[in-house]
Design an enzyme around this catalytic site. Structure first.
Site, short mmCIF file in Angstrom:
data_model
loop_
_atom_site.label_atom_id
_atom_site.label_comp_id
_atom_site.label_asym_id
_atom_site.label_seq_id
_atom_site.Cartn_x
_atom_site.Cartn_y
_atom_site.Cartn_z
N TYR A 17 5.57 7.28 -4.62
CA TYR A 17 4.72 6.36 -5.88
C TYR A 17 5.33 5.72 -7.44
CZ TYR A 17 -0.25 4.11 -6.96
OH TYR A 17 -0.93 3.64 -7.05
N GLU A 39 -8.34 4.16 -4.53
CA GLU A 39 -8.52 4.68 -5.98
C GLU A 39 -10.30 4.89 -5.92
OE1 GLU A 39 -7.11 5.16 -8.48
OE2 GLU A 39 -5.49 3.98 -8.22
N TRP A 47 -4.80 12.63 -8.15
CA TRP A 47 -3.90 11.66 -7.09
C TRP A 47 -2.94 12.77 -6.22
CZ3 TRP A 47 -4.73 6.87 -6.03
CH2 TRP A 47 -4.16 5.68 -5.13
#
Length: 189
Positions: A17, A39, A47
């Site tokens: 990522y 998000e 995350w």
């Protein structure tokens, strides 16, 4: 300054990522919707949790197709709230469905989500700051507070902060997309 550029490289989830998505501008509607949905779902979680569930989100939300998600009704809400492959939070599920409808309407008003972002990137002749973005997002979307909006926009290069200036990824982004704001700081894991 956050250490995402220190911890992400080589990590099985954060690494790809960090190296190929975070801070890279995107134009495709489904990619922008995915990023916003992820998000929103990250709020209150790490995350890494979201990256682990990413394929579950993709499957549960019709490949992040805005038209599919905007058409979700009560049966779909119930299905999503029972799906252990995603975050089962009614407010987040409702926000995803609502925001898909908002993005549909942005097609009519601005030509699409990317065009809407571009149309608002400047505020009074200057790059829009985080506070102004947050205000705009709160007026437009659901479940988009300061952290969610800031990370969404950093992840796309609209706000600085995705990578340290000396991060090799930042240097690659700068070569691929000249004119983006310099990026300082990073995501928390």
């Amino acid at each position: 300054m956050s250490g995402y550029c220190d911890i992400a490289p080589g990590h099985p989830l954060h690494g790809p990522y960090h190296d190929t998505e975070y801070g890279f501008p995107q134009r495709e509607e489904h990619v922008l919707f995915e990023r916003l949905l992820l998000e929103i779902n990250q709020a209150g979680l790490s995350w890494e949790t979201i990256l682990r569930k990413r394929e579950g989100f993709r499957s549960a939300y019709g490949g992040f197709d805005v038209d599919i998600v905007a058409a979700y009704g009560e049966r779909d809400r119930a299905r999503l709230l029972a799906d252990a492959g995603i975050i089962r939070n009614r407010l987040k599920v409702d926000a995803a469905i609502h925001n898909a409808g908002v993005i549909q309407r942005l097609r009519d008003s601005h030509g699409g989500f990317a065009e809407w972002l571009d149309a608002h990137a400047a505020d009074g002749g200057r790059a829009r700051d985080k506070a102004a973005w947050v205000k705009l997002f709160k007026q437009t979307f659901r479940f988009t507070g300061g952290e969610i909006t800031g990370e969404f926009l950093m992840s796309l290069g609209y706000l600085p902060g995705a990578h340290r200036p000396d991060c090799p990824v930042m240097q690659r982004i700068a070569r691929l997309h000249p004119g983006l704001p310099s990026v300082v700081g990073a995501r928390n894991s």
